[in-house]
Design a protein around this motif. Structure first.
Motif, PDB file in Angstrom:
ATOM      1  N   VAL A 128     -27.392  49.451  39.863  1.00 63.89           N
ATOM      2  CA  VAL A 128     -27.185  49.539  41.310  1.00 63.89           C
ATOM      3  C   VAL A 128     -28.162  50.526  41.934  1.00 63.89           C
ATOM      4  CG1 VAL A 128     -25.580  50.358  43.092  1.00 63.89           C
ATOM      5  CG2 VAL A 128     -24.781  48.800  41.308  1.00 63.89           C
ATOM      6  N   SER A 129     -28.310  51.703  41.321  1.00 62.31           N
ATOM      7  CA  SER A 129     -29.169  52.734  41.905  1.00 62.31           C
ATOM      8  C   SER A 129     -30.616  52.281  42.002  1.00 62.31           C
ATOM      9  CB  SER A 129     -29.079  54.026  41.087  1.00 62.31           C
ATOM     10  OG  SER A 129     -29.653  53.871  39.798  1.00 62.31           O
ATOM     11  N   SER A 144     -23.838  49.285  35.187  1.00 54.15           N
ATOM     12  CA  SER A 144     -23.894  49.049  36.629  1.00 54.15           C
ATOM     13  C   SER A 144     -24.343  50.260  37.448  1.00 54.15           C
ATOM     14  CB  SER A 144     -22.543  48.530  37.139  1.00 54.15           C
ATOM     15  OG  SER A 144     -21.474  49.327  36.678  1.00 54.15           O
ATOM     16  N   LEU A 166     -24.432  41.069  38.333  1.00 52.97           N
ATOM     17  CA  LEU A 166     -25.441  41.962  38.890  1.00 52.97           C
ATOM     18  C   LEU A 166     -26.551  42.252  37.888  1.00 52.97           C
ATOM     19  CD1 LEU A 166     -26.538  44.067  40.963  1.00 52.97           C
ATOM     20  CD2 LEU A 166     -25.087  45.741  39.792  1.00 52.97           C
ATOM     21  N   VAL A 176     -20.175  44.049  44.382  1.00 53.39           N
ATOM     22  CA  VAL A 176     -20.605  44.301  43.006  1.00 53.39           C
ATOM     23  C   VAL A 176     -19.400  44.609  42.123  1.00 53.39           C
ATOM     24  CG1 VAL A 176     -21.896  45.883  41.516  1.00 53.39           C
ATOM     25  CG2 VAL A 176     -22.902  45.078  43.667  1.00 53.39           C
ATOM     26  N   MET A 224     -24.865  54.165  46.968  1.00 50.43           N
ATOM     27  CA  MET A 224     -24.517  53.166  45.957  1.00 50.43           C
ATOM     28  C   MET A 224     -23.192  52.490  46.278  1.00 50.43           C
ATOM     29  SD  MET A 224     -25.690  55.345  42.573  1.00 50.43           S
ATOM     30  CE  MET A 224     -24.838  54.266  41.417  1.00 50.43           C
ATOM     31  N   TRP A 253     -23.656  50.032  49.116  1.00 51.98           N
ATOM     32  CA  TRP A 253     -24.395  48.848  48.674  1.00 51.98           C
ATOM     33  C   TRP A 253     -23.499  47.953  47.824  1.00 51.98           C
ATOM     34  CZ3 TRP A 253     -26.426  46.336  44.364  1.00 51.98           C
ATOM     35  CH2 TRP A 253     -27.521  45.494  44.591  1.00 51.98           C
ATOM     36  N   CYS A 254     -22.695  48.556  46.970  1.00 53.02           N
ATOM     37  CA  CYS A 254     -21.766  47.780  46.130  1.00 53.02           C
ATOM     38  C   CYS A 254     -20.749  47.036  46.988  1.00 53.02           C
ATOM     39  CB  CYS A 254     -21.036  48.698  45.156  1.00 53.02           C
ATOM     40  SG  CYS A 254     -22.058  49.295  43.788  1.00 53.02           S
ATOM     41  N   HIS A 259     -22.447  44.081  48.754  1.00 49.65           N
ATOM     42  CA  HIS A 259     -22.857  43.003  47.855  1.00 49.65           C
ATOM     43  C   HIS A 259     -21.763  42.585  46.873  1.00 49.65           C
ATOM     44  CE1 HIS A 259     -26.715  44.595  49.364  1.00 49.65           C
ATOM     45  NE2 HIS A 259     -27.166  43.377  49.183  1.00 49.65           N
ATOM     46  N   MET A 271     -30.694  48.640  44.565  1.00 51.70           N
ATOM     47  CA  MET A 271     -30.459  48.804  45.992  1.00 51.70           C
ATOM     48  C   MET A 271     -31.710  49.261  46.738  1.00 51.70           C
ATOM     49  SD  MET A 271     -28.206  52.306  46.269  1.00 51.70           S
ATOM     50  CE  MET A 271     -28.961  53.932  46.064  1.00 51.70           C
TER      51      MET A 271
END
Length: 361
Positions: A246-247, A242, A48, A38, A29, A32-33, A36, A250
């Motif tokens: 996100v989880s 978030s 998001l 986030v 996570m 990925w954040c 991107h 992604m």
């Protein structure tokens, strides 16, 4: 040793997706954040979460969607609002509805609506089941697919007949789509095609997708806005959504792209099960990438076998086991995900060999 400890020591796991440790999940996570850029939402306001809500709404063909901390909150809220709109507190539920089976009478104790059960517990709904209800219905809640009966679905023509009937009688048709993504491959239809004709839909962000939790409720813009306000009133207004979003976000596209492969693997699994007459699958042919398997032993014996095979062979056969209708029989659930997709055919057969050898003792 606990079930979780037994599972962790197994090198072969049949059901579900590969479980990530908290450290693995949080690291993925975080990466990925960072990629991107986030930022946290604040009480549901943020780029998001708003983009992901719009993505789910478009995928299902609805005007809007809103995140909810749980499907339990999302569904009873949606049905209560639907009943208010239609001027009837009655909501039709299948006897295996998650609301009836797993939600501790929340709809009743919290005064959301009144439930009327209809249909055969062992079969999917038909339009005739609904026609048999003489009362004015505010809402109809339909699970797609029906988890408690092995992931069964009505035929496509029957599903269309149910949609038409609800429209004709003026009842709000709500989809419990906790496993909607799993049903699309079996139907050979897109999520939008399956959802067309429903007035609202709930989808899970963790069951087939693998997120940390949470749900989305989709419908008209005005309906979703009212539901969002009621989520806040019921304590669902967490400051940051978030982590949940996100989880799910992604890995959402990857999971969706894999659904046809999961279903093909389920079809292969049914072919394999023909070699094991002691294992009785339900339904008779796959209707989603999940199934129930009936075993000729009690629930307690089934769990003993699972745990012994795990301890001695490091093979995890299934998760939960439930009492079946006949004495000394049990039913277990297999969700066909990344684990079964990645296992070599012979390893899967060896696992069933171990199970059947234990059943024969």
């Amino acid at each position: 040793m606990t079930d979780a400890q037994l599972l962790m020591q197994c090198h072969t796991v049949l059901p579900g997706h590969r479980a990530r440790s908290p450290a693995e999940m949080f690291a993925a996570m975080a990466a990925w954040c960072e990629t991107h850029h986030v930022a946290h939402d604040v009480y549901g306001n943020g780029e998001l979460i708003e983009q992901f809500e719009n993505k789910i709404a478009a995928l299902l063909g609805f005007e809007a969607a809103v995140f909810c901390i749980s499907g339990t909150m999302a569904q009873v809220t949606a049905l209560r609002l639907a009943c208010e709109d239609r001027g009837s507190s009655l909501a039709a539920l299948h006897p295996t509805s998650h609301i009836l089976v797993h939600e501790k009478s929340n709809y009743q104790l919290l005064g959301h609506f009144q439930a009327v059960q209809t249909g055969d517990r062992q079969r999917p709904w038909t339009a005739d089941d609904l026609r048999a209800i003489p009362d004015k219905l505010g809402a109809v809640a339909m699970e797609v697919p029906m988890r408690e009966i092995g992931g069964q679905n009505p035929s496509w023509s029957e599903l269309e007949a149910i949609k038409a009937h609800c429209h004709e009688r003026g009842a709000h048709l709500h989809m419990d789509g906790a496993r909607l993504w799993e049903a699309t491959a079996a139907y050979g239809r897109s999520p939008r095609e399956v959802a067309a004709g429903f007035d609202s839909a709930y989808v899970s962000l963790y069951k087939g997708i693998g997120g940390l939790g949470g749900a989305m409720l989709a419908g008209s813009a005005s309906f979703v806005a009212r539901a969002a306000e009621w989520f806040r009133r019921q304590g669902g207004n967490v400051i940051h959504r978030s982590p949940y979003v996100v989880s799910a976000a992604m890995q959402f596209d990857e999971r969706m792209a894999a659904m046809p492969a999961y279903f093909r693997r389920t079809q292969w699994l049914y072919d394999l099960l023909r070699d094991y007459p002691a294992l009785r699958p339900n339904p008779a042919s796959p209707q989603a990438n999940m199934l129930h398997v009936h075993l000729p032993v009690s629930r307690e014996r089934a769990l003993e076998i699972r745990n012994r095979v795990a301890a001695e062979h490091r093979v995890w056969l299934f998760g939960r086991a439930a009492h079946a209708a006949l004495p000394n029989t049990a039913v277990v659930e297999l969700y066909v995900g990344d684990n079964l997709l990645a296992l070599p055919d012979e390893r899967v057969a060896q696992a069933f060999d171990l199970l059947c050898a234990a059943l024969g003792e």
